[in-house]
Design an enzyme around this catalytic site. Structure first.
Site, PDB file in Angstrom:
ATOM      1  N   LYS A   1       0.476 -12.223   8.506  1.00 42.63           N
ATOM      2  CA  LYS A   1      -0.601 -11.358   7.885  1.00 42.63           C
ATOM      3  C   LYS A   1      -0.918 -12.535   6.677  1.00 42.63           C
ATOM      4  CE  LYS A   1      -1.391  -7.609   4.771  1.00 42.63           C
ATOM      5  NZ  LYS A   1      -0.944  -6.593   4.123  1.00 42.63           N
TER       6      LYS A   1
ATOM      7  N   TYR B   1       4.127 -12.336   5.883  1.00 45.01           N
ATOM      8  CA  TYR B   1       3.017 -11.835   4.947  1.00 45.01           C
ATOM      9  C   TYR B   1       2.894 -12.879   4.003  1.00 45.01           C
ATOM     10  CZ  TYR B   1       0.693  -8.581   1.810  1.00 45.01           C
ATOM     11  OH  TYR B   1      -0.342  -7.777   0.989  1.00 45.01           O
TER      12      TYR B   1
ATOM     13  N   THR C   1       0.715  -1.104  -0.090  1.00 40.38           N
ATOM     14  CA  THR C   1       0.102   0.005   0.226  1.00 40.38           C
ATOM     15  C   THR C   1       0.919   1.405   0.222  1.00 40.38           C
ATOM     16  OG1 THR C   1      -1.811  -1.233   1.054  1.00 40.38           O
ATOM     17  CG2 THR C   1      -2.008   1.112   1.300  1.00 40.38           C
TER      18      THR C   1
END
Length: 365
Positions: free
Chosen positions: A222, A194, A108
């Site tokens: 995550k 992740y 992001t």
């Protein structure tokens, strides 16, 4: 030219007027004890630091308690450099509205479009300005183990509280290679792994996570695969954050997830906090789903970048290859803001559609 020559001669001549030190003077200087300038010494300015405080200033156990972590956006100036003033405002909004951590330079935050110098600078800047109020998790992962090691060393050196590590993408590797990759970086400090196969092209299976979970620095995962995977971990004592905003409510309250690493919280941090802290709330979840669906209509962070520009909290500057959503989707966002309530979104300006010409696309920066 004559004036310059005469001036230089004068300087040269005047130099001969200074007395040269004798051999005895030089010998005395060598014997003299060197003393530090007094101005350089400030007694008792720093408290003594115990050895275990040098590394791991935040423990993995502290990271495990975080419920709302925002994958923070990186805003830009018109020439493509970081807009640190806008960035600081964004982080402050997260702190004021209850986020407990930020991922710096993640997908992001467009870490993939940064040089490592930019990346580490932004982590250090975030720690320096906000590290006392929010946990700073630096995305220092790479598909190269060597790069991941070096970046993680630098990230912890500038004070980040934890590292985010993705599995090696594109080239990929074997499951044994995944274990070796993660075991190379875990000793440095608290770490979140992740798993996002849609971006990496490779799933991290549970047996890899359970193997590396023997390291006390593994804070958790995550996870973007779905509820079944989340529950598989939580039932075995592995902490999980949902990596999907559209699934985070059910993952949190029905499948044991600790919280979420959120994109939507860049826009509506207070509502996302309520979703993670306030117990089951299917009506709020349903209210947010159209916004979340809009955000991910195109690959993240295209939607978020467009939305924050429309809200007037960042300049409408995109580093390529990201480009803004088309006009029809920008109009749709204005309607979503009105339905959810402008007061629930970050910033104070009225939401605008913006024209195509308002956006600046940067290829070289």
């Amino acid at each position: 030219m004559a004036a310059i020559k005469s001036s230089s001669v004068g300087l040269r001549d005047s130099a001969y007027q200074f007395p040269r030190p004798s051999g005895a003077d030089i010998y005395k200087r060598r014997l003299a004890k060197w003393r530090a300038p007094r101005a350089a010494i400030i007694h008792n300015f720093h408290l003594p630091m115990r050895s275990f405080e040098v590394k791991n200033r935040t423990s993995a156990e502290e990271i495990k308690t975080l419920r709302l972590i925002t994958a923070i956006k990186t805003p830009y100036l018109p020439d493509g450099r970081f807009d640190l003033e806008a960035y600081d405002a964004l982080v402050n909004m997260q702190i004021e509205q209850g986020a407990e951590g930020v991922i710096v330079g993640g997908t992001t935050g467009e870490g993939q479009l940064m040089s490592w110098d930019e990346h580490i600078m932004l982590i250090g800047h975030t720690v320096n300005c906000f590290g006392g109020s929010i946990k700073v998790i630096g995305n220092t992962g790479s598909n190269s183990t060597r790069e991941a090691i070096h970046a993680t060393e630098q990230g912890f050196a500038v004070g980040m509280h934890a590292a985010l590590h993705i599995n090696p993408y594109y080239g990929k590797t074997s499951l044994e290679g995944l274990v070796s990759h993660f075991e190379s970086v875990l000793p440095m400090g608290p770490t979140i792994i992740y798993n996002v196969p849609s971006r990496t092209g490779q799933d991290i299976p549970p047996r890899v996570i359970h193997t590396v979970a023997q390291n006390p620095n593994l804070a958790g995962v995550k996870e973007c695969v779905g509820h079944d995977r989340v529950e598989q971990y939580t039932k075995n004592g592995v902490v999980v954050w949902s990596g999907n905003d559209d699934q985070c409510h059910d993952s949190r309250w029905s499948h044991g997830a600790t919280g979420v690493v959120s994109v939507a919280s860049n826009l509506v941090p207070d509502l996302m906090r309520e979703l993670m802290f306030g117990g089951k709330n299917p009506s709020l979840n349903a209210k947010l789903l159209p916004l979340i669906e809009w955000l991910f209509h195109e690959p993240n962070p295209i939607g978020l970048n467009t939305a924050l520009a429309q809200l007037g909290v960042v300049r409408p500057v995109f580093r390529l290859p990201y480009v803004p959503l088309p006009l029809a989707k920008r109009v749709e966002f204005v309607n979503l803001v009105k339905e959810i309530g402008r007061e629930n979104f970050v910033g104070e300006k009225d939401v605008q559609v913006l024209d195509d010409d308002d956006f600046i696309l940067i290829g070289r920066y």
